[in-house]
Motif scaffolding. Structure first.
Motif, PDB file in Angstrom:
ATOM      1  N   LEU A   1       0.835  -1.205   0.000  1.00 54.73           N
ATOM      2  CA  LEU A   1       0.000   0.000   0.000  1.00 54.73           C
ATOM      3  C   LEU A   1       0.871   1.257   0.000  1.00 54.73           C
ATOM      4  O   LEU A   1       0.564   2.234  -0.684  1.00 54.73           O
ATOM      5  N   ALA A   2       1.950   1.220   0.756  1.00 53.28           N
ATOM      6  CA  ALA A   2       2.857   2.375   0.823  1.00 53.28           C
ATOM      7  C   ALA A   2       3.409   2.693  -0.565  1.00 53.28           C
ATOM      8  O   ALA A   2       3.440   3.847  -0.998  1.00 53.28           O
ATOM      9  N   ARG A   3       3.834   1.647  -1.264  1.00 54.58           N
ATOM     10  CA  ARG A   3       4.377   1.831  -2.612  1.00 54.58           C
ATOM     11  C   ARG A   3       3.327   2.438  -3.523  1.00 54.58           C
ATOM     12  O   ARG A   3       3.572   3.384  -4.265  1.00 54.58           O
ATOM     13  N   LYS A   4       2.121   1.899  -3.444  1.00 55.39           N
ATOM     14  CA  LYS A   4       1.040   2.356  -4.323  1.00 55.39           C
ATOM     15  C   LYS A   4       0.644   3.804  -4.043  1.00 55.39           C
ATOM     16  O   LYS A   4       0.326   4.564  -4.953  1.00 55.39           O
ATOM     17  N   TYR A   5       0.639   4.184  -2.758  1.00 55.15           N
ATOM     18  CA  TYR A   5       0.106   5.497  -2.393  1.00 55.15           C
ATOM     19  C   TYR A   5       1.186   6.512  -2.009  1.00 55.15           C
ATOM     20  O   TYR A   5       0.888   7.549  -1.403  1.00 55.15           O
ATOM     21  N   GLY A   6       2.426   6.208  -2.358  1.00 58.04           N
ATOM     22  CA  GLY A   6       3.489   7.194  -2.176  1.00 58.04           C
ATOM     23  C   GLY A   6       3.870   7.467  -0.726  1.00 58.04           C
ATOM     24  O   GLY A   6       4.233   8.586  -0.374  1.00 58.04           O
ATOM     25  N   VAL A   7       3.779   6.441   0.096  1.00 63.02           N
ATOM     26  CA  VAL A   7       4.156   6.577   1.506  1.00 63.02           C
ATOM     27  C   VAL A   7       5.529   5.925   1.695  1.00 63.02           C
ATOM     28  O   VAL A   7       5.881   4.976   0.978  1.00 63.02           O
ATOM     29  N   ASP A   8       6.293   6.421   2.644  1.00 64.74           N
ATOM     30  CA  ASP A   8       7.626   5.870   2.939  1.00 64.74           C
ATOM     31  C   ASP A   8       7.517   4.377   3.301  1.00 64.74           C
ATOM     32  O   ASP A   8       6.920   4.011   4.319  1.00 64.74           O
ATOM     33  N   GLU A   9       8.099   3.532   2.462  1.00 65.19           N
ATOM     34  CA  GLU A   9       7.935   2.075   2.649  1.00 65.19           C
ATOM     35  C   GLU A   9       8.622   1.576   3.914  1.00 65.19           C
ATOM     36  O   GLU A   9       8.135   0.648   4.568  1.00 65.19           O
ATOM     37  N   LYS A  10       9.744   2.156   4.260  1.00 70.01           N
ATOM     38  CA  LYS A  10      10.455   1.708   5.469  1.00 70.01           C
ATOM     39  C   LYS A  10       9.669   2.051   6.729  1.00 70.01           C
ATOM     40  O   LYS A  10       9.622   1.269   7.676  1.00 70.01           O
ATOM     41  N   LYS A  11       9.042   3.216   6.732  1.00 67.81           N
ATOM     42  CA  LYS A  11       8.217   3.591   7.894  1.00 67.81           C
ATOM     43  C   LYS A  11       6.998   2.688   7.996  1.00 67.81           C
ATOM     44  O   LYS A  11       6.594   2.264   9.093  1.00 67.81           O
ATOM     45  N   ALA A  12       6.393   2.394   6.853  1.00 72.14           N
ATOM     46  CA  ALA A  12       5.216   1.513   6.838  1.00 72.14           C
ATOM     47  C   ALA A  12       5.607   0.120   7.338  1.00 72.14           C
ATOM     48  O   ALA A  12       4.886  -0.492   8.137  1.00 72.14           O
ATOM     49  N   GLU A  13       6.755  -0.346   6.888  1.00 74.64           N
ATOM     50  CA  GLU A  13       7.239  -1.664   7.307  1.00 74.64           C
ATOM     51  C   GLU A  13       7.453  -1.708   8.829  1.00 74.64           C
ATOM     52  O   GLU A  13       6.971  -2.630   9.514  1.00 74.64           O
ATOM     53  N   LEU A  14       8.117  -0.700   9.341  1.00 74.51           N
ATOM     54  CA  LEU A  14       8.439  -0.669  10.773  1.00 74.51           C
ATOM     55  C   LEU A  14       7.169  -0.551  11.629  1.00 74.51           C
ATOM     56  O   LEU A  14       7.010  -1.275  12.635  1.00 74.51           O
ATOM     57  N   ALA A  15       6.271   0.346  11.242  1.00 74.94           N
ATOM     58  CA  ALA A  15       5.027   0.517  11.999  1.00 74.94           C
ATOM     59  C   ALA A  15       4.196  -0.766  11.954  1.00 74.94           C
ATOM     60  O   ALA A  15       3.625  -1.185  12.963  1.00 74.94           O
ATOM     61  N   ALA A  16       4.148  -1.405  10.804  1.00 75.54           N
ATOM     62  CA  ALA A  16       3.373  -2.639  10.661  1.00 75.54           C
ATOM     63  C   ALA A  16       3.963  -3.741  11.546  1.00 75.54           C
ATOM     64  O   ALA A  16       3.242  -4.452  12.250  1.00 75.54           O
TER      65      ALA A  16
END
Ligand code: DGI
Ligand code: FE
Ligand code: FE
Length: 192
Positions: free
Chosen positions: A32-47
């Protein structure tokens, strides 16, 4: 922090089932981060850390909520809500994560909040639609998430509110505030 290290830390806090859920949320959040232009590393860590506090004893969570001056109306609602803000606190204290955006994505992953950031939305929706989730309505949210993160979030909130109401459970105000803010700011405006 490296994915491998983060997973090793969180695995110790979770059951096998919840760990598998966490892996699903991680993969989904990155997509989702990749698709919607969100920082992928932050999304990974928060998830990875979103359910860090899920299995903390009730009394420990309650004490943290009181001592850290978290909104104490939380204590009047379902204790399922507590692991999100308590998790943000413990991940900072015990794991040393300082990134406020990541901590907020953990803090608001259950209730949401008005005016969520894109990262917060990604984690909320990923938690709802990860591949291990099977319940009525999840497929519709998965479909919406392919094209419109906001509409996916609104649908997930609607489902959650309806689900809780059917069980005669109270709805935490932030859940409504999230829903209201999303609907009011909807692209195309509100229907009257
Ligand atoms: O921790 P997970 O199971 O992965 O998912 P979650 O953090 O979204 O937690 C879901 C639980 O939280 C579920 O049992 C319903 C409950 N919940 C979510 N929003 C509200 C709520 N409970 C109340 N009372 N009010 C809410 O607004
Ligand atoms: Fe959770
Ligand atoms: Fe979760």
């Amino acid at each position: 922090m490296e994915r491998h290290k983060a997973l090793e830390i969180v695995k110790k806090q979770l059951t096998e089932h919840r760990y598998q859920h966490t892996l699903g949320v991680m993969e989904t959040a990155i997509e989702l981060a990749r698709k919607y232009g969100v920082d992928e590393k932050k999304a990974e860590l928060a998830a990875i850390f979103h359910d860090y506090a899920k299995f903390r004893p009730k009394e420990e969570m309650k004490q943290i909520i009181l001592e850290q001056n978290m909104p104490n109306d939380l204590l009047s609602y379902n204790m399922e809500l507590w692991h999100a803000p308590v998790g943000a606190y413990l991940v900072q204290r015990e794991v040393g994560i300082q990134d406020e955006e990541v901590l907020n994505a953990i803090r608001y992953h259950t209730s949401g909040r008005a005016n969520m950031t894109a990262l917060e939305k990604v984690v909320y929706v990923a938690d709802y639609i990860e591949p291990g989730r099977i319940f009525p309505g999840v497929e519709e949210v998965r479909e919406l998430a392919r094209h419109d993160l906001d509409e996916a979030l609104i649908q997930a909130l609607k489902n959650t509110i309806q689900f809780l109401m059917k069980k005669n459970q109270p709805i935490y105000p932030d859940t409504f505030y999230t829903y209201n803010a999303m609907v009011m700011n909807r692209k195309g405006g509100i229907e009257t």
